[in-house]
Design an enzyme around this catalytic site. Structure first.
Site, PDB file in Angstrom:
ATOM      1  N   LYS A  11       0.817  -1.219   0.000  1.00 54.97           N
ATOM      2  CA  LYS A  11       0.000   0.000   0.000  1.00 54.97           C
ATOM      3  C   LYS A  11       0.858   1.281   0.000  1.00 54.97           C
ATOM      4  O   LYS A  11       2.061   1.236   0.268  1.00 54.97           O
ATOM      5  CB  LYS A  11      -0.927  -0.022   1.220  1.00 54.97           C
ATOM      6  N   TYR A  51     -12.230  -1.634  -3.722  1.00 60.49           N
ATOM      7  CA  TYR A  51     -12.748  -1.780  -2.356  1.00 60.49           C
ATOM      8  C   TYR A  51     -14.271  -1.606  -2.295  1.00 60.49           C
ATOM      9  O   TYR A  51     -14.807  -1.269  -1.237  1.00 60.49           O
ATOM     10  CB  TYR A  51     -12.051  -0.786  -1.420  1.00 60.49           C
ATOM     11  N   PHE A  59     -15.279   4.180   6.866  1.00 65.99           N
ATOM     12  CA  PHE A  59     -13.913   4.532   6.481  1.00 65.99           C
ATOM     13  C   PHE A  59     -13.676   4.457   4.968  1.00 65.99           C
ATOM     14  O   PHE A  59     -12.550   4.670   4.506  1.00 65.99           O
ATOM     15  CB  PHE A  59     -12.906   3.629   7.212  1.00 65.99           C
ATOM     16  N   ARG A 104       2.547  -6.161   9.326  1.00 68.70           N
ATOM     17  CA  ARG A 104       1.834  -5.004   9.880  1.00 68.70           C
ATOM     18  C   ARG A 104       2.389  -4.597  11.250  1.00 68.70           C
ATOM     19  O   ARG A 104       2.438  -3.410  11.573  1.00 68.70           O
ATOM     20  CB  ARG A 104       0.333  -5.292   9.930  1.00 68.70           C
ATOM     21  N   ASN A 114      -2.006   0.468   6.687  1.00 67.56           N
ATOM     22  CA  ASN A 114      -1.475  -0.770   7.257  1.00 67.56           C
ATOM     23  C   ASN A 114      -0.633  -1.593   6.275  1.00 67.56           C
ATOM     24  O   ASN A 114      -0.557  -2.811   6.383  1.00 67.56           O
ATOM     25  CB  ASN A 114      -2.597  -1.585   7.906  1.00 67.56           C
ATOM     26  N   HIS A 117      -2.225  -5.362   1.594  1.00 63.83           N
ATOM     27  CA  HIS A 117      -3.533  -6.001   1.418  1.00 63.83           C
ATOM     28  C   HIS A 117      -3.299  -7.434   0.987  1.00 63.83           C
ATOM     29  O   HIS A 117      -2.350  -7.708   0.247  1.00 63.83           O
ATOM     30  CB  HIS A 117      -4.346  -5.290   0.329  1.00 63.83           C
ATOM     31  N   GLU A 128      -9.485 -10.689  -7.567  1.00 66.86           N
ATOM     32  CA  GLU A 128      -8.519  -9.595  -7.404  1.00 66.86           C
ATOM     33  C   GLU A 128      -7.324  -9.771  -8.356  1.00 66.86           C
ATOM     34  O   GLU A 128      -6.800  -8.792  -8.880  1.00 66.86           O
ATOM     35  CB  GLU A 128      -8.066  -9.514  -5.944  1.00 66.86           C
TER      36      GLU A 128
HETATM   37  P1  RTP Z   1      -7.189  -5.748   3.394  1.00 68.15           P
HETATM   38  O1  RTP Z   1      -8.552  -6.022   2.821  1.00 68.15           O
HETATM   39  O2  RTP Z   1      -6.629  -4.396   2.991  1.00 68.15           O
HETATM   40  O3  RTP Z   1      -6.237  -6.872   3.135  1.00 68.15           O
HETATM   41  O4  RTP Z   1      -7.293  -5.671   4.990  1.00 68.15           O
HETATM   42  P2  RTP Z   1      -8.130  -6.574   5.966  1.00 68.15           P
HETATM   43  O5  RTP Z   1      -8.806  -7.688   5.222  1.00 68.15           O
HETATM   44  O6  RTP Z   1      -7.215  -6.934   7.091  1.00 68.15           O
HETATM   45  O7  RTP Z   1      -9.199  -5.544   6.500  1.00 68.15           O
HETATM   46  P3  RTP Z   1     -10.654  -5.152   5.920  1.00 68.15           P
HETATM   47  O8  RTP Z   1     -11.623  -5.296   7.028  1.00 68.15           O
HETATM   48  O9  RTP Z   1     -10.916  -5.886   4.636  1.00 68.15           O
HETATM   49  O10 RTP Z   1     -10.481  -3.605   5.626  1.00 68.15           O
HETATM   50  C1  RTP Z   1      -9.904  -3.150   4.434  1.00 68.15           C
HETATM   51  C2  RTP Z   1      -8.976  -2.013   4.722  1.00 68.15           C
HETATM   52  O11 RTP Z   1      -9.710  -0.869   5.131  1.00 68.15           O
HETATM   53  C3  RTP Z   1      -8.923  -0.095   6.038  1.00 68.15           C
HETATM   54  N1  RTP Z   1      -9.647   0.053   7.294  1.00 68.15           N
HETATM   55  N2  RTP Z   1      -9.708   1.170   7.948  1.00 68.15           N
HETATM   56  N3  RTP Z   1     -10.293   3.188   9.861  1.00 68.15           N
HETATM   57  C4  RTP Z   1     -10.738   1.958  10.067  1.00 68.15           C
HETATM   58  O12 RTP Z   1     -11.395   1.648  11.021  1.00 68.15           O
HETATM   59  C5  RTP Z   1     -10.425   0.944   9.059  1.00 68.15           C
HETATM   60  N4  RTP Z   1     -10.801  -0.325   9.095  1.00 68.15           N
HETATM   61  C6  RTP Z   1     -10.302  -0.894   7.973  1.00 68.15           C
HETATM   62  C7  RTP Z   1      -7.614  -0.827   6.231  1.00 68.15           C
HETATM   63  O13 RTP Z   1      -6.659  -0.298   5.315  1.00 68.15           O
HETATM   64  C8  RTP Z   1      -7.981  -2.248   5.866  1.00 68.15           C
HETATM   65  O14 RTP Z   1      -6.842  -2.979   5.494  1.00 68.15           O
HETATM   66 MG    MG Z   2      -9.972  -7.383   3.476  1.00 70.24          MG
END
Ligand code: RTP
Ligand code: MG
Length: 140
Positions: A11, A51, A59, A104, A114, A117, A128
């Site tokens: 990222k 996304y 967010f 991370r 973070n 992805h 994807e």
């Molecule tokens: P990713 O999809 O990026 O691999 O991350 P992940 O599965 O661990 O998390 P996900 O729940 O899918 O969330 C996607 C991305 O959104 C951002 N985020 N920001 N500000 C917040 O509370 C928040 N929560 C999620 C993060 O960049 C997360 O990786």
């Molecule tokens: Mg995710």
């Protein structure tokens, strides 16, 4: 164990800090092989499309602005149980909750910025990979 492919993205917070190589080293040390990779700059529209599953989340706007704020490195990773293995080496979404030694924990700045992805399952991995790569660009 099955040989799988998964999609990974380094990222903007990490490309800005010149951490691409350090992150690739961690992926490789975990037994994942980079079989496709390119550096691109997502438009806001592309980030919104990528996304889209999070469109209703509070967010979402911030996330899409961030993802289009600097280059990213998109990758296809291959290995045994690659999808789960990549999620393990990435660590928890919020770096405060990530295990020691994960990407991370070591590099992420916040829950939003973070560093990486990774696809969360076989269907999203397939979708994807297809979003960013043609078959010709993937050399297994
Ligand atoms: P990713 O999809 O990026 O691999 O991350 P992940 O599965 O661990 O998390 P996900 O729940 O899918 O969330 C996607 C991305 O959104 C951002 N985020 N920001 N500000 C917040 O509370 C928040 N929560 C999620 C993060 O960049 C997360 O990786
Ligand atoms: Mg995710």
């Amino acid at each position: 164990m099955a040989i799988e492919r998964t999609f990974s993205m380094i990222k903007p917070d990490a490309t800005r800090r010149n951490l691409t190589g350090a992150i690739v080293a961690k992926l490789e040390a975990a037994g994942l092989r980079v079989i496709a990779q390119k550096r691109i700059w997502l438009s806001l529209k592309q980030a919104q499309q990528f996304y889209a599953v999070h469109a209703a989340r509070p967010f979402y706007g911030e996330l899409c602005e961030f993802m289009s704020s600097a280059p990213v490195v998109v990758q296809v990773l291959e290995g045994e149980n690659a999808i789960l293995k990549n999620r393990e080496v990435m660590g928890a979404t919020n770096p405060a909750n990530a295990d020691a030694g994960t990407i991370r924990k070591e590099f992420a700045l916040s829950i939003g910025e973070n560093s990486v992805h990774g696809s969360d399952g076989p269907d999203t991995a397939k979708d994807e990979i297809k979003f960013f790569f043609s078959d010709l660009e993937i050399v297994g």
